[in-house]
Design a protein around this motif. Structure first.
Motif, PDB file in Angstrom:
ATOM      1  N   LEU A 213       0.833  -1.212   0.000  1.00  0.00           N
ATOM      2  CA  LEU A 213       0.000   0.000   0.000  1.00  0.00           C
ATOM      3  C   LEU A 213       0.867   1.261   0.000  1.00  0.00           C
ATOM      4  CD1 LEU A 213      -2.808  -0.997   2.562  1.00  0.00           C
ATOM      5  CD2 LEU A 213      -3.085  -0.641   0.100  1.00  0.00           C
ATOM      6  N   SER A 214       1.968   1.244   0.743  1.00  0.00           N
ATOM      7  CA  SER A 214       2.837   2.427   0.789  1.00  0.00           C
ATOM      8  C   SER A 214       3.469   2.703  -0.572  1.00  0.00           C
ATOM      9  CB  SER A 214       3.919   2.260   1.861  1.00  0.00           C
ATOM     10  OG  SER A 214       4.886   1.312   1.475  1.00  0.00           O
ATOM     11  N   VAL A 215       3.922   1.633  -1.253  1.00  0.00           N
ATOM     12  CA  VAL A 215       4.548   1.809  -2.564  1.00  0.00           C
ATOM     13  C   VAL A 215       3.534   2.335  -3.578  1.00  0.00           C
ATOM     14  CG1 VAL A 215       5.647   0.636  -4.510  1.00  0.00           C
ATOM     15  CG2 VAL A 215       6.331   0.071  -2.177  1.00  0.00           C
ATOM     16  N   ILE A 216       2.363   1.684  -3.653  1.00  0.00           N
ATOM     17  CA  ILE A 216       1.341   2.099  -4.622  1.00  0.00           C
ATOM     18  C   ILE A 216       0.889   3.534  -4.346  1.00  0.00           C
ATOM     19  CG2 ILE A 216      -1.013   1.669  -5.436  1.00  0.00           C
ATOM     20  CD1 ILE A 216      -0.506  -1.325  -4.923  1.00  0.00           C
ATOM     21  N   GLY A 217       0.634   3.842  -3.084  1.00  0.00           N
ATOM     22  CA  GLY A 217       0.152   5.171  -2.725  1.00  0.00           C
ATOM     23  C   GLY A 217       1.164   6.261  -3.059  1.00  0.00           C
ATOM     24  N   LEU A 218       2.433   6.031  -2.707  1.00  0.00           N
ATOM     25  CA  LEU A 218       3.458   7.046  -2.968  1.00  0.00           C
ATOM     26  C   LEU A 218       3.713   7.227  -4.466  1.00  0.00           C
ATOM     27  CD1 LEU A 218       6.011   6.243  -0.124  1.00  0.00           C
ATOM     28  CD2 LEU A 218       4.762   8.390  -0.427  1.00  0.00           C
ATOM     29  N   LEU A 220       1.587   6.666  -6.975  1.00  0.00           N
ATOM     30  CA  LEU A 220       0.439   7.373  -7.562  1.00  0.00           C
ATOM     31  C   LEU A 220       0.463   8.857  -7.202  1.00  0.00           C
ATOM     32  CD1 LEU A 220      -2.464   4.801  -6.973  1.00  0.00           C
ATOM     33  CD2 LEU A 220      -1.565   5.547  -9.188  1.00  0.00           C
ATOM     34  N   LEU A 221       0.751   9.164  -5.952  1.00  0.00           N
ATOM     35  CA  LEU A 221       0.762  10.555  -5.505  1.00  0.00           C
ATOM     36  C   LEU A 221       1.848  11.347  -6.236  1.00  0.00           C
ATOM     37  CD1 LEU A 221      -0.131  12.828  -3.574  1.00  0.00           C
ATOM     38  CD2 LEU A 221       1.495  11.922  -1.900  1.00  0.00           C
ATOM     39  N   VAL A 222       3.070  10.820  -6.276  1.00  0.00           N
ATOM     40  CA  VAL A 222       4.174  11.540  -6.915  1.00  0.00           C
ATOM     41  C   VAL A 222       3.953  11.648  -8.423  1.00  0.00           C
ATOM     42  CG1 VAL A 222       6.660  11.501  -7.374  1.00  0.00           C
ATOM     43  CG2 VAL A 222       5.803  10.895  -5.108  1.00  0.00           C
ATOM     44  N   TYR A 223       3.423  10.575  -9.043  1.00  0.00           N
ATOM     45  CA  TYR A 223       3.138  10.636 -10.480  1.00  0.00           C
ATOM     46  C   TYR A 223       2.097  11.708 -10.781  1.00  0.00           C
ATOM     47  CZ  TYR A 223       1.751   9.393 -15.199  1.00  0.00           C
ATOM     48  OH  TYR A 223       1.469   9.445 -16.538  1.00  0.00           O
ATOM     49  N   GLY A 246      -3.852   8.152  -5.101  1.00  0.00           N
ATOM     50  CA  GLY A 246      -2.682   8.032  -4.232  1.00  0.00           C
ATOM     51  C   GLY A 246      -3.009   8.348  -2.788  1.00  0.00           C
ATOM     52  N   LEU A 247      -3.755   9.442  -2.571  1.00  0.00           N
ATOM     53  CA  LEU A 247      -4.153   9.825  -1.210  1.00  0.00           C
ATOM     54  C   LEU A 247      -5.072   8.778  -0.585  1.00  0.00           C
ATOM     55  CD1 LEU A 247      -4.739  13.652  -1.724  1.00  0.00           C
ATOM     56  CD2 LEU A 247      -2.833  12.568  -0.506  1.00  0.00           C
ATOM     57  N   LEU A 248      -5.961   8.202  -1.412  1.00  0.00           N
ATOM     58  CA  LEU A 248      -6.876   7.164  -0.920  1.00  0.00           C
ATOM     59  C   LEU A 248      -6.094   5.931  -0.473  1.00  0.00           C
ATOM     60  CD1 LEU A 248      -9.755   6.036  -0.517  1.00  0.00           C
ATOM     61  CD2 LEU A 248      -9.698   5.278  -2.910  1.00  0.00           C
TER      62      LEU A 248
END
Length: 531
Positions: A213-218, A220-223, A246-248
């Protein structure tokens, strides 16, 4: 198999170990600061460069940032679990391999891919260096050691652009990446000989869902942040959807960590105001700094006409100030307290950002150099105390996680600064130059649009037009200066907000800002090392 070094042996060579860790930081920061001055050359047609477009140049930077920021937290966790020295050696090896491949890239697409590989290596280097530092030095020496570690960043800022300028004047464009190789090789040998391994002695069960979850979220957010910056439009549906997703996912990560009996990170640490304020300060100051650094390269080279080597030399005051003040910041903190020192540093950074309004097309260079020096001095009184606060808030066995959090918020803040402030710069510049481009007879709409993207694009069009293009030079410079002033005001406002945050929540003089881990006895250096 050789026995692990004793705690006493580690303690005796702790300063030599710090020098080795500084080498690791140096090579990672050095590469990015070198790349900034090489962008113009890489954009040149072959064989001088790769003929990269503006978008490809952005992704040469962003591919690194995306992988680096997305994997920092995971890399810190793996270091705590598997051994920080192993992660450091592995990260340096991957970074060195990526550097060689990037140096011999045959196309912009290859360069982007190999830059992503370098980001993967760097993600394992940065958390490991701070985590090892905290495990080698006792609490009373950590502030001094972290100050010196931060000064290594200043050293890289100083020698990076100068090294890049010298290399580009005498060698091919790929030399700015190949120069990493001898530094990496020397660093790896020194690490094998000197640096002890350490890990969490009781890591518990792995939390694969939390890591995922941390990898996917970060990512998506940075992209989403990067895409918004490229489009200069954060209201675009794709941008909003990616950032929102990403925030979700990061929200789900926090919820999962709260409920898990073996969390990847104890989110309860964020309930400590001092810890949260220090994390916020890192993100806010890098938001302002990276956004400003983005436009200053164009001001120095495109508007003022200086070479890549000149640009590096002009940045020296920023680095010299950090080298002078960062190792001594702890002494000022001891006298006045972290709150006063960090607030003062933030206010100084905000003032220098606002000071960029004094810069014009022909401003005296001493004005620019003075602003850079005081900006470096401000940074030198922010980063050592907040980094110390973050690292001392967590137990020593979780040092990798603490270092990863510090670097993750720095990267996300920096990426957001480049994207948001870069968007402000781009939109304001386009608005200012639009009328001049529209007045050029016979210029197709598509050419007008691409020429309005940046001052570099406008100046390139003017160059292609020959003598007739001279009419574009003055308006291009004036439009950029106006856009730069507006962007600098935005950066100054962000730094002022950071000053309010640290003034409200960082501990004052004599207060214990250690956080959840404070008050507990700290084990001797080398505790938790492999046996």
């Amino acid at each position: 198999m050789a026995a692990a070094p004793s705690a006493e042996a580690i303690h005796r060579r702790r300063w030599a170990i710090l020098v080795v860790l500084m080498f690791s930081v140096l090579v990672v920061v050095l590469d990015n600061s070198i790349l900034n001055v090489a962008m113009k050359t890489i954009a040149s047609p072959k064989p001088t460069g790769l003929g990269a477009t503006q978008s490809q140049l952005e992704w040469a930077i962003n591919a690194y940032t995306l992988v680096f920021a997305g994997l920092l937290f995971t890399a810190g966790l793996l270091g705590d679990r598997l051994g920080r020295k192993k992660m450091l050696l592995g990260g340096m090896t991957v970074f060195g391999m990526g550097s060689v491949l990037a140096a011999f890239s045959g196309s912009p697409g290859e360069l982007i891919g190999f830059r992503a590989l370098m980001g993967l290596g760097a993600a394992f280097v940065m958390p490991a260096t701070l985590a090892i530092l905290v495990n080698v030095f006792e609490r009373e020496e950590q502030a001094k050691a972290i100050g010196i570690w931060v000064a290594a960043v200043g050293l890289a800022i100083a020698i990076g652009p100068i090294t890049g300028g010298v290399l580009l004047e005498h060698f091919w464009w790929g030399s700015v990446f190949f120069v990493n190789v001898p530094v990496v090789a020397a660093g790896i040998i020194a690490m094998i000989l000197l640096v002890p391994d350490s890990r969490d002695p009781a890591p518990g069960r792995l939390d694969p869902l939390g890591v995922l979850l941390s990898v996917i979220g970060l990512v998506l957010l940075v992209y989403g942040i990067i895409k918004g910056g490229q489009l200069a439009d954060f209201t675009d549906a794709q941008v909003l959807a990616t950032i929102g997703a990403g925030l979700l996912v990061l929200g789900l990560f926090v919820r999962h960590e709260k409920r898990s009996d073996h969390p990847a990170i104890d989110v309860g640490y964020f309930r400590n105001p001092a810890f949260s304020a220090a994390i916020a300060a890192v993100a806010l100051v890098f938001f302002a700094l990276m956004g400003v650094t983005f436009f200053m390269v164009f001001y120095i080279q495109s508007v003022r006409g200086f070479s890549a080597l000149d640009s590096g030399l002009l940045l020296l005051p920023l680095a010299v100030a950090q080298l002078l003040f960062a190792p001594r910041a702890r002494l000022v903190v001891e006298r006045f307290g972290a709150r006063a020192v960090c607030t003062g540093g933030m206010l100084l950074v905000a003032a220098t950002m606002a000071g960029f309004l004094l810069l014009d097309v022909d401003s005296p260079l001493w004005v620019l150099e003075t602003l850079f020096f005081f900006q470096g001095a401000g940074m030198a009184h922010i980063m050592p105390p907040v980094t110390t606060a973050i690292m001392q808030a967590l137990p020593r066995e979780k040092a990798g996680s603490g270092s990863a959090l510090n670097n993750t918020f720095r990267q996300v803040g920096g990426a957001l600064g480049v994207a948001v402030l870069g968007s402000v710069l781009s939109a304001t510049y386009r608005e200012g130059i639009q009328g001049t481009l529209a007045a050029v007879p016979g210029l197709p709409a598509s050419v007008r649009h691409s020429a309005g993207e940046s001052v570099e694009a406008t100046l390139a069009l003017a160059d292609r037009m020959g003598p007739a293009g001279h009419v574009l030079l003055g308006p291009a410079h004036d439009s950029f200066i106006h856009a730069m002033h507006l962007t600098a005001l935005g950066a100054s406002g962000v730094a002022l907000f950071g000053a309010l945050v640290v003034a409200a929540f960082l501990p004052g003089k004599g207060a214990d800002g250690g956080g959840p881990g404070s008050g507990r006895p700290r084990e001797k250096a080398g505790a938790g090392a492999d046996r």
